[in-house]
Design a protein around this motif. Structure first.
Motif, mmCIF file in Angstrom:
data_model
loop_
_atom_site.group_PDB
_atom_site.id
_atom_site.type_symbol
_atom_site.label_atom_id
_atom_site.label_comp_id
_atom_site.label_asym_id
_atom_site.label_seq_id
_atom_site.Cartn_x
_atom_site.Cartn_y
_atom_site.Cartn_z
ATOM 1 N N UNK A 65 0.831 -1.202 0.000
ATOM 2 C CA UNK A 65 0.000 0.000 0.000
ATOM 3 C C UNK A 65 0.867 1.254 0.000
ATOM 4 N N UNK A 66 1.955 1.221 0.781
ATOM 5 C CA UNK A 66 2.860 2.370 0.801
ATOM 6 C C UNK A 66 3.509 2.590 -0.552
ATOM 7 N N UNK A 67 3.939 1.477 -1.211
ATOM 8 C CA UNK A 67 4.547 1.592 -2.548
ATOM 9 C C UNK A 67 3.526 2.108 -3.560
ATOM 10 N N UNK A 68 2.297 1.579 -3.480
ATOM 11 C CA UNK A 68 1.247 2.031 -4.407
ATOM 12 C C UNK A 68 0.907 3.491 -4.173
ATOM 13 N N UNK A 69 0.855 3.890 -2.917
ATOM 14 C CA UNK A 69 0.565 5.293 -2.605
ATOM 15 C C UNK A 69 1.677 6.202 -3.117
ATOM 16 N N UNK A 70 2.942 5.758 -2.965
ATOM 17 C CA UNK A 70 4.058 6.554 -3.480
ATOM 18 C C UNK A 70 3.987 6.650 -5.001
ATOM 19 N N UNK A 71 3.615 5.524 -5.662
ATOM 20 C CA UNK A 71 3.496 5.532 -7.114
ATOM 21 C C UNK A 71 2.373 6.460 -7.560
#
Length: 191
Positions: A65-71
């Motif tokens: 979720x953190x990676x997707x949010x950063x993306x």
């Protein structure tokens, strides 16, 4: 005395038998409790393993979720930059187009059933003529519209868009007929 001894022995045997029965019941109960304890330990290990797995999955989901949010934040930032570029391009194109003149509107088409000069109806016996006014150098002519509002450029074969009756037209010889207004214009420019 022997009877008393026999009764004491029988009572002792009876107590021993009851003690053995209690001991055996306690052993059976202890075996059941040990079995329940081992099942509880197995359940505890299973629940601990399930808890660890759930915690691991939660951590993985949080990382994803953190990676997707950063993306997504990066995508939003890129889209904002692209939007600003497009707005700058639009402003530049808008500034370029401000200097361009708007084209003149074409003349309003007239009713083909009326003479452009005297507004007489064309019937079976009153013939309609297309004004064929042509003058100027290299085949380019300037024809004034019927209402006199604008000058348009046309070639020799094009019409000045005026339809006139026989009375309102002038014979131009091999060029056909011309309306009186165009003929007067031609005469003025010829002199």
């Amino acid at each position: 005395l022997p009877q008393r001894l026999a009764s004491l022995a029988a009572a002792a045997q009876e107590e021993t038998w009851q003690s053995r029965q209690q001991l055996q019941a306690q052993r059976q109960e202890m075996a059941q409790l040990q079995e329940e304890l081992s099942r509880a330990r197995q359940d505890g290990e299973r629940w601990a393993w399930a808890l660890q797995r759930a915690q691991r999955e939660a951590l993985e989901r949080e990382a994803t979720r953190g990676a997707e949010q950063a993306r997504q934040q990066e995508l939003i930032r890129d889209m904002k930059e692209r939007l600003l570029e497009l707005l700058r391009e639009k402003d530049a194109l808008w500034q370029k187009t401000e200097g361009i003149d708007t084209p003149m509107p074409s003349p309003v088409p007239r009713d083909p059933g009326l003479c452009a000069r005297c507004h007489k109806d064309f019937r079976l016996l009153s013939r309609r003529y297309n004004c064929r006014w042509a003058m100027g150098e290299r085949g380019v002519a300037l024809a004034q519209c019927r209402d006199g509002s604008a000058l348009t450029s046309c070639s020799l074969s094009r019409l000045c868009q005026g339809k006139v009756c026989h009375t309102c037209s002038v014979d131009m010889g091999k060029h056909g007929r011309c309306c009186l207004i165009c003929y007067q214009q031609r005469q003025l420019q010829a002199t």
